[in-house]
Write a protein that holds these residues in place. Sequence first.
Motif, short mmCIF file in Angstrom:
data_model
loop_
_atom_site.label_atom_id
_atom_site.label_comp_id
_atom_site.label_asym_id
_atom_site.label_seq_id
_atom_site.Cartn_x
_atom_site.Cartn_y
_atom_site.Cartn_z
N LEU A 1 0.82 -1.21 0.00
CA LEU A 1 0.00 0.00 0.00
C LEU A 1 0.86 1.26 0.00
O LEU A 1 0.56 2.23 -0.69
N SER A 2 1.94 1.26 0.79
CA SER A 2 2.84 2.42 0.79
C SER A 2 3.45 2.64 -0.58
O SER A 2 3.56 3.78 -1.06
N LEU A 3 3.84 1.55 -1.23
CA LEU A 3 4.43 1.65 -2.57
C LEU A 3 3.44 2.24 -3.56
O LEU A 3 3.79 3.11 -4.36
N MET A 4 2.20 1.79 -3.48
CA MET A 4 1.19 2.30 -4.40
C MET A 4 0.94 3.79 -4.17
O MET A 4 0.87 4.58 -5.12
N ILE A 5 0.84 4.18 -2.92
CA ILE A 5 0.58 5.58 -2.59
C ILE A 5 1.73 6.46 -3.09
O ILE A 5 1.51 7.56 -3.62
#
Length: 429
Positions: free
Chosen positions: A335-339
């Motif tokens: 999720l952090s990577l996507m954000i």
Amino acid sequence: MFWTTLLGVLVASAATGVALGAALGLTGLILLQVYSNGATALAVDAIWNVFNSFTLSAVPLFILLGEILLRSGVSNRAYAAFAPVFSKVPGGLLHTNIAVCTMFGAVSGSSLSTAAAVGSVAYPEMTRRGYDKDVIVGSLAGGGTLGLLIPPSLSFLIFGALTETSIGRLFMAGIVPGLLIGAAFMAYIFVKALRHPHVAPREQVHLPFIAVVRGLGQVWPLLLLILAVIGSIIGGLATPTEAAALGVVLATIISFLWGDLTIKKLGEAIFHATLLFSAIGFVVLGATVLAQSVSILGVPQQILNGVADSGLDRYTILLLVVLIYLVLGCFFDGLSLMIMTLPVVFPLLVGLDYDPIWIGVMITIVIEIGQVTPPVGLNLSVLASLTNNEVSLGRVARATVPYWVIHLLAIGVLKLFPAIALFLPDLLF
């Protein structure tokens, strides 16, 4: 000069050990101060707009829903109901792992919650029956990733909130690819068990068909919960946030009546859901500041221009994006990577005429791969801890390689046949 500053500040701030959200936000603020005459107020406005988004408010509700189910023992009942279905199929309870992960993912929306809930039930039961430990954790790690793709999905919620893409269409787009990937997992398990029967001992007890059907009938409360959440969105009766609130209420009632939820466990679920959303929200805050800075400075447009001048075709660029995600997935949670990457990747791919809904599905599959990629793959860490380190993190990672490969093949199939993801949302919306 800009890229040197961007990478230098980001690496330096991350190297100090500060939280990822702080590193991202600090980098964005410095870029705004240096390159845009201190347009900090615009970053503050962007933060307010994102966190004031009605769509984003569904995220903590779906997190809470998953936490309630995780602590209620509902996964035990679901596992007991599905176990007889696959008792005579080569692979046995390994298929049950995938089936229950798929169902649990359809109500929790979280890969981590899915792997933890099903793994806590499956691992001790399967080791007692003589299943190979590495194969057990491999199937649980792979099956757990389906929680990000099968709706309701935290990945789709955040993707939709940050890109202003329809959450309902994203949810529908994830159903068929998620089920097909789950079926591919089962096919691999079937072949594995045929070639190496010792990894999954065959059950000797014969259950009549009516007993199997009666057992499956016990999961009707979960089916009711799935129908209420997803059906209300498809039918246009509720927004994702309203559907999430309905899901929390129903999950609480079901978990009290059907599971073993108590007031104390409910309090623990609320506490842990608050912590998890705080962590996600902090990353969203920092990424929003960084996204605002690169947007003001025209970075996405510069990248698009650079790509146009490079002479690379859209398929090569897509391949490069996937490879970048695979590398970064070794170091950041999904999720952090996507954000972090959406502010650049989304306009780049949309500019190359890829469908926004298809992009959401593709990126979700790629970050699913990150969930089972060491050293940061969260599913791997959760399952290693569930085994009390009987299976090391390295062994879990090796056991998950076949599921990693299946995800890569799924990306290729979706590229060749995008209608797999798009026909259902086009039909229903």
